[in-house]
Scaffold this active site. Sequence first.
Site, PDB file in Angstrom:
ATOM      1  N   CYS A  80       0.837  -1.200   0.000  1.00 18.83           N
ATOM      2  CA  CYS A  80       0.000   0.000   0.000  1.00 18.83           C
ATOM      3  C   CYS A  80       0.874   1.254   0.000  1.00 18.83           C
ATOM      4  O   CYS A  80       1.507   1.542  -1.013  1.00 18.83           O
ATOM      5  CB  CYS A  80      -0.974  -0.036   1.180  1.00 18.83           C
ATOM      6  SG  CYS A  80      -2.396   1.063   0.960  1.00 18.83           S
ATOM      7  N   HIS A 130      -3.598  -5.156   0.192  1.00 21.08           N
ATOM      8  CA  HIS A 130      -3.033  -5.693   1.439  1.00 21.08           C
ATOM      9  C   HIS A 130      -3.067  -7.222   1.402  1.00 21.08           C
ATOM     10  O   HIS A 130      -4.042  -7.847   1.853  1.00 21.08           O
ATOM     11  CB  HIS A 130      -3.835  -5.187   2.637  1.00 21.08           C
ATOM     12  CG  HIS A 130      -3.625  -3.751   2.956  1.00 21.08           C
ATOM     13  ND1 HIS A 130      -2.744  -3.319   3.930  1.00 21.08           N
ATOM     14  CD2 HIS A 130      -4.161  -2.626   2.410  1.00 21.08           C
ATOM     15  CE1 HIS A 130      -2.771  -1.997   3.987  1.00 21.08           C
ATOM     16  NE2 HIS A 130      -3.614  -1.547   3.072  1.00 21.08           N
ATOM     17  N   GLU A 155      -1.656  -9.281   3.217  1.00 22.45           N
ATOM     18  CA  GLU A 155      -1.598  -9.871   4.565  1.00 22.45           C
ATOM     19  C   GLU A 155      -2.987 -10.225   5.099  1.00 22.45           C
ATOM     20  O   GLU A 155      -3.112 -11.015   6.044  1.00 22.45           O
ATOM     21  CB  GLU A 155      -0.885  -8.937   5.548  1.00 22.45           C
ATOM     22  CG  GLU A 155      -1.624  -7.663   5.928  1.00 22.45           C
ATOM     23  CD  GLU A 155      -1.357  -6.494   4.990  1.00 22.45           C
ATOM     24  OE1 GLU A 155      -1.563  -5.341   5.409  1.00 22.45           O
ATOM     25  OE2 GLU A 155      -0.954  -6.751   3.835  1.00 22.45           O
TER      26      GLU A 155
END
Length: 529
Positions: free
Chosen positions: A381, A507, A509
């Site tokens: 990001c 993102h 994750e």
Amino acid sequence: MEAKYIFVTGGVVSSLGKGIISASIGRLLQARGYRITIQKFDPYINVDPGTLNPNEHGECYVTADGCETDLDLGHYERFTDIQTSCANNVTTGKIYQRVIAKERNGDYLGRTVQVVPHITNEIKQRMLALGETGDYDFVVTEIGGTVGDIESQPFLESIRQLKWELGRSAICVHLTYVPYIAAAGELKSKPTQHSVKELQGLGLQPDVLVLRAEHELNRTLLDKVAGFCNVDKDCVIQSIDRPSIYEVPLCMAAQQLDQVILKKFGMEVIGEADLSAWHRFLERRVKAERTVHVALVGKYDLQDAYKSILECLSQAGTYNDCIVKTRFVQSEGLTPETVTEQLAGMDGVIICPGFGSRGIEGKIIAAEYCRTTDKPTLGICLGMQMMVVEYARNVLGYKDANSSEIAPQTPHPVIDLMEEQKGVTQMGGTMRLGASACQLMLHSEAHIAYGRQFIMERHRHRYEFNNAFRPDFEKAGMICSGINPDNGLVEIVEVPSRRWYVGVQFHPEYTGTVLHPNPLFVSFVGHMI
């Protein structure tokens, strides 16, 4: 079968791991073939954690349907592979916002609006909503905070009412702490007794106790707690500190927590929970011998601020048969003079997400160092955006290049505000949020990592790669390897001449789980071995 409800509360102190216990319960019931979901009720008045500083509350986790939620939902998804939604995280702010809107609309027909029954009714409705869909056999509901907190009382009162209304279809699991007094060499159960008495004073009798402790609890102490707290002896479970949170489901299974819960519901216990895949994951984790070191360049010096990143790195390490050790590097203090000292010994670097101008130049310096020294690098990001700014300054020669978030008047806004974000003034829930599609360039690092051309990943941002500069970047060697097929926005940038230098606008994750790690993290760690 009609849905059963498991309420998880906490006492004595906060941060005991209610989220991990809730996720473990979900995993164990899943392993028996049941359909589960887990939800979090937070007592703070914020509508959601989207506007909270990560130093205040840890990371903001984003669901696939675009809700900014508590970080515990990340644990739920990582442990169980379920997808949570907006319905899985409710705050006091959301409850009061809804009740006040109803009052303004005249829905209460002139009645005085009160905590009981109006606030508690709204809470109960949210607690039951997922179970009423017919999609789940069990709904696990974690209550944030600690018994005794003023703001938690409406939630506990709602549980009291539901336990009475639902009968054997609802149970309460209470997590407490058993401290060890080193000077006396003793474990003390009194805080647990007081916590349960406080819960009982609110009309709630816990059905199961989970005792968090740093040392093994003997049978005498466990039986003592059962006797003083009116809980069956086999319903007092201990949760001893473990080297990894991923060992907790197996510890709970070893004490038959899943069987205890099923019996409390009057359900037949057949066979054992199938945790074979989980066992294989942990066995691989234990056998890993090689260690790689990753620097997290960011501005929030708090483990919970980057919780999902840390867990994805840990999972990726396991699937690469190595141990990932991380070190936080404060981007505010990173200068051309200190960057070598801070990053030279690292096998790889993650340039972390975030918002605002603080620490930005340090991230740009880190990106330049990693690119020029050919160190495996993943920008996420804002981290990806600073990789783009660095490339524009030092390769394209646009020395004044910047993001318009940081420098609105820059003549080279290589990162710019998304068109649909222009004119947006309200902060909460207004960014580009949730999962959207990305088409990968064939044979790019991203394509090799994912093994397919179309992916879905989650977003949380307002600023984007400025497509007006895309020809300049690609001519100079930075390719745009991931594009949103619906709007043409750049999702991924890479520098193919480097060993592994990838920045992503989304993102990744948020989608890594124990049994299905995120492919981008697996590839990133794999290039360090």
